[in-house]
Design a protein around this motif. Structure first.
Motif, PDB file in Angstrom:
ATOM      1  N   ALA A 303       0.831  -1.215   0.000  1.00 60.23           N
ATOM      2  CA  ALA A 303       0.000   0.000   0.000  1.00 60.23           C
ATOM      3  C   ALA A 303       0.861   1.257   0.000  1.00 60.23           C
ATOM      4  CB  ALA A 303      -0.921  -0.011   1.209  1.00 60.23           C
ATOM      5  N   TYR A 304       1.517   1.546  -1.129  1.00 55.94           N
ATOM      6  CA  TYR A 304       2.315   2.772  -1.198  1.00 55.94           C
ATOM      7  C   TYR A 304       1.468   4.015  -0.971  1.00 55.94           C
ATOM      8  CZ  TYR A 304       6.163   0.035  -3.227  1.00 55.94           C
ATOM      9  OH  TYR A 304       7.162  -0.874  -3.446  1.00 55.94           O
ATOM     10  N   GLN A 305       0.196   3.944  -1.300  1.00 49.85           N
ATOM     11  CA  GLN A 305      -0.680   5.097  -1.120  1.00 49.85           C
ATOM     12  C   GLN A 305      -0.793   5.497   0.347  1.00 49.85           C
ATOM     13  OE1 GLN A 305      -1.554   2.085  -2.055  1.00 49.85           O
ATOM     14  NE2 GLN A 305      -3.554   1.448  -1.258  1.00 49.85           N
ATOM     15  N   ASP A 306      -0.549   4.551   1.251  1.00 53.55           N
ATOM     16  CA  ASP A 306      -0.656   4.874   2.671  1.00 53.55           C
ATOM     17  C   ASP A 306       0.422   5.856   3.113  1.00 53.55           C
ATOM     18  OD1 ASP A 306      -2.794   3.199   2.759  1.00 53.55           O
ATOM     19  OD2 ASP A 306      -1.881   1.686   4.056  1.00 53.55           O
ATOM     20  N   TYR A 307       1.568   5.868   2.414  1.00 54.05           N
ATOM     21  CA  TYR A 307       2.592   6.858   2.739  1.00 54.05           C
ATOM     22  C   TYR A 307       2.044   8.264   2.508  1.00 54.05           C
ATOM     23  CZ  TYR A 307       6.574   9.926   2.536  1.00 54.05           C
ATOM     24  OH  TYR A 307       7.422  10.988   2.762  1.00 54.05           O
ATOM     25  N   TYR A 308       1.485   8.500   1.327  1.00 57.29           N
ATOM     26  CA  TYR A 308       0.999   9.845   1.016  1.00 57.29           C
ATOM     27  C   TYR A 308      -0.283  10.184   1.777  1.00 57.29           C
ATOM     28  CZ  TYR A 308       4.439  11.492  -2.278  1.00 57.29           C
ATOM     29  OH  TYR A 308       5.603  11.964  -2.824  1.00 57.29           O
ATOM     30  N   GLN A 309      -1.080   9.190   2.095  1.00 55.86           N
ATOM     31  CA  GLN A 309      -2.241   9.458   2.944  1.00 55.86           C
ATOM     32  C   GLN A 309      -1.781   9.943   4.318  1.00 55.86           C
ATOM     33  OE1 GLN A 309      -5.708   9.212   2.039  1.00 55.86           O
ATOM     34  NE2 GLN A 309      -5.686  10.503   3.874  1.00 55.86           N
ATOM     35  N   ASN A 310      -0.695   9.343   4.816  1.00 51.65           N
ATOM     36  CA  ASN A 310      -0.152   9.787   6.101  1.00 51.65           C
ATOM     37  C   ASN A 310       0.396  11.207   6.019  1.00 51.65           C
ATOM     38  OD1 ASN A 310       2.713   9.896   7.783  1.00 51.65           O
ATOM     39  ND2 ASN A 310       0.986   9.096   8.976  1.00 51.65           N
ATOM     40  N   ILE A 311       1.033  11.561   4.913  1.00 48.43           N
ATOM     41  CA  ILE A 311       1.516  12.940   4.742  1.00 48.43           C
ATOM     42  C   ILE A 311       0.345  13.909   4.830  1.00 48.43           C
ATOM     43  CG2 ILE A 311       2.506  14.570   3.085  1.00 48.43           C
ATOM     44  CD1 ILE A 311       4.587  12.764   4.381  1.00 48.43           C
ATOM     45  N   TYR A 312      -0.738  13.581   4.128  1.00 42.09           N
ATOM     46  CA  TYR A 312      -1.925  14.438   4.176  1.00 42.09           C
ATOM     47  C   TYR A 312      -2.489  14.509   5.596  1.00 42.09           C
ATOM     48  CZ  TYR A 312      -6.647  16.161   3.558  1.00 42.09           C
ATOM     49  OH  TYR A 312      -7.805  16.889   3.686  1.00 42.09           O
ATOM     50  N   ASP A 313      -2.631  13.357   6.230  1.00 44.40           N
ATOM     51  CA  ASP A 313      -3.222  13.318   7.568  1.00 44.40           C
ATOM     52  C   ASP A 313      -2.357  14.060   8.583  1.00 44.40           C
ATOM     53  OD1 ASP A 313      -5.303  11.806   6.560  1.00 44.40           O
ATOM     54  OD2 ASP A 313      -4.477   9.885   7.236  1.00 44.40           O
ATOM     55  N   HIS A 314      -1.045  13.949   8.444  1.00 46.70           N
ATOM     56  CA  HIS A 314      -0.167  14.627   9.400  1.00 46.70           C
ATOM     57  C   HIS A 314      -0.223  16.139   9.226  1.00 46.70           C
ATOM     58  CE1 HIS A 314       3.131  15.268  12.133  1.00 46.70           C
ATOM     59  NE2 HIS A 314       3.784  15.935  11.192  1.00 46.70           N
ATOM     60  N   THR A 316      -2.606  17.886   8.047  1.00 39.72           N
ATOM     61  CA  THR A 316      -3.924  18.379   8.461  1.00 39.72           C
ATOM     62  C   THR A 316      -4.233  18.075   9.924  1.00 39.72           C
ATOM     63  OG1 THR A 316      -4.973  16.362   7.585  1.00 39.72           O
ATOM     64  CG2 THR A 316      -4.881  18.302   6.134  1.00 39.72           C
ATOM     65  N   GLY A 317      -3.262  17.510  10.629  1.00 38.02           N
ATOM     66  CA  GLY A 317      -3.367  17.390  12.077  1.00 38.02           C
ATOM     67  C   GLY A 317      -4.093  16.192  12.625  1.00 38.02           C
ATOM     68  N   THR A 318      -4.199  15.099  11.846  1.00 35.98           N
ATOM     69  CA  THR A 318      -4.956  13.937  12.341  1.00 35.98           C
ATOM     70  C   THR A 318      -4.109  12.690  12.537  1.00 35.98           C
ATOM     71  OG1 THR A 318      -5.583  13.257  10.092  1.00 35.98           O
ATOM     72  CG2 THR A 318      -7.065  14.796  11.228  1.00 35.98           C
ATOM     73  N   ALA A 319      -2.783  12.771  12.314  1.00 39.93           N
ATOM     74  CA  ALA A 319      -1.939  11.580  12.463  1.00 39.93           C
ATOM     75  C   ALA A 319      -0.504  11.983  12.755  1.00 39.93           C
ATOM     76  CB  ALA A 319      -1.989  10.712  11.203  1.00 39.93           C
ATOM     77  N   ASP A 320       0.201  11.097  13.447  1.00 36.40           N
ATOM     78  CA  ASP A 320       1.632  11.269  13.640  1.00 36.40           C
ATOM     79  C   ASP A 320       2.332  10.984  12.311  1.00 36.40           C
ATOM     80  OD1 ASP A 320       4.049  11.697  14.899  1.00 36.40           O
ATOM     81  OD2 ASP A 320       4.194   9.648  15.683  1.00 36.40           O
ATOM     82  N   LEU A 321       3.511  11.556  12.119  1.00 33.47           N
ATOM     83  CA  LEU A 321       4.254  11.358  10.880  1.00 33.47           C
ATOM     84  C   LEU A 321       4.851   9.958  10.853  1.00 33.47           C
ATOM     85  CD1 LEU A 321       5.189  12.786   8.268  1.00 33.47           C
ATOM     86  CD2 LEU A 321       7.261  13.460   9.507  1.00 33.47           C
TER      87      LEU A 321
END
Length: 352
Positions: A303-314, A316-321
């Protein structure tokens, strides 16, 4: 409606075209707005809405660009990352992060000063086989791991490439190209080692940069981790070999995501993205409830897309990097120590 982040991409070579743009555009909250291409407009063929610009400065001065993704050769990452951070942009940079730990330290400090996100695209953390191994270890399926061996081999016995990775000089060679992935996976699985010993060579005719390594990482509790890569392996063996005090796990083959991206597919247009065929599932033998168990473990879909989803989430303040720059910096430190270990011909303690 979710907040949208505008992305500027520096470079549309193999990494930008294959590994980044298709994955970025699969994330609903990310909008690929501008692409820096020095002499072509290739990105518009697949992404007709993007604006192609000739200079990275066009991204720096655009107030609508939130994130800059840098896919240039690692030997010039520092300049682009420094300029992007200095202009107030969040930054994703291809691996390897930098050529030296001093350069990495400079960029990490600058990101903190500017209060900007800085992350390195260590996408191999989202390979399906690696994700599966993490779960095997987490759940104690083969007990406490005592030995782990990871290979990245190929057959290319004559060095003819003019690629930056094949040139002489600092920041080039297979340790920076492939070894950085293996170091990152070892650190994720087992943490920072106590010692490192390395055999780093130039084996092929015409090669100018090191193209072979055999590394040993030493840990407490009698754990040994071996990382190897060679360009003269015609018959490939297992990619991962793990032995624990309850059993073993062996896995052949490469994660299918990169080839799928090369073939023009993406997480956005593929129903079974990252899923491996059953014949590539890893084999294991262990003991459970006093019974001997032998069989195959279905590979978790990559799931390479999960890397960029995490960038977005971080951002926007909803996830740790997920991939912190300090972690990527440690990979570079291990490369430096591996080269030093080879030159000195001895085992070295790992100093941060």
């Amino acid at each position: 409606m979710e907040k949208q982040l505008n992305v500027g991409l520096i470079g549309y070579g193999f990494a930008g075209r294959v590994l980044h743009a298709p994955v970025i555009t699969s994330i609903p909250g990310l909008n690929l707005k501008k692409v820096v291409e020095r002499r072509s407009d290739y990105s518009k063929e697949r992404y007709p809405w993007v604006e192609v610009v000739r200079s990275a400065n066009d991204l720096y001065i655009d107030p609508e660009i939130d994130v800059i993704v840098i896919t240039t050769p690692s030997t010039n990452h520092v300049e682009f990352v420094r300029d992007a951070l200095s202009n107030g942009k969040h930054v994703v940079v291809e691996k390897p992060f930098t050529a030296t730990t001093e350069e990495a330290d400079e960029l990490i400090e600058l990101a903190k000063e500017r209060n900007r996100v800085l992350s390195v695209f260590h996408n191999r953390r989202w390979d399906g086989d690696f994700m599966t191994i993490r779960e095997i270890i987490k759940n104690g399926l083969i007990g406490k791991v005592k030995e782990c061996e990871v290979h990245w081999d190929s057959f290319n016995p004559i060095a003819l490439s003019t690629n930056w990775r094949e040139k002489s000089g600092i920041g080039t060679g297979v340790l920076y190209d492939l070894g950085v992935h293996l170091f990152d996976q070892a650190l994720c699985l087992f943490g920072v080692p106590n010692t490192i010993s390395a055999d780093v060579q130039i084996q092929r005719e015409g090669a100018k940069a090191h193209d072979y390594f055999d590394l040993t990482l030493g840990y407490d509790h009698h754990l040994k981790v071996t990382l190897k890569s060679s360009r003269i392996v015609r018959t490939k063996g297992p990619r991962y070999i793990l032995h624990g005090d309850k059993g073993s796990f062996i896995k052949f083959g490469l994660d299918p995501q990169e080839q799928a991206l090369i073939d023009g597919r993406s997480p956005a247009n593929s129903k079974n993205w990252g899923r491996e065929p059953e014949e590539l599932w890893g084999s294991f033998e262990t003991t459970a409830g006093g019974l001997n168990v032998k069989g195959a473990i279905e590979t978790i879909p990559g799931a390479y897309q999960d890397y960029y989803q995490n960038i977005y989430d971080h951002i926007t303040g909803t996830a740790d990097l997920a991939v912190k720059p300090e972690e990527a910096r440690m990979n570079i430190r291990l490369i430096e120590l591996a080269i030093e270990s080879h030159k000195l011909g001895k085992v070295l303690p790992v100093s941060i």
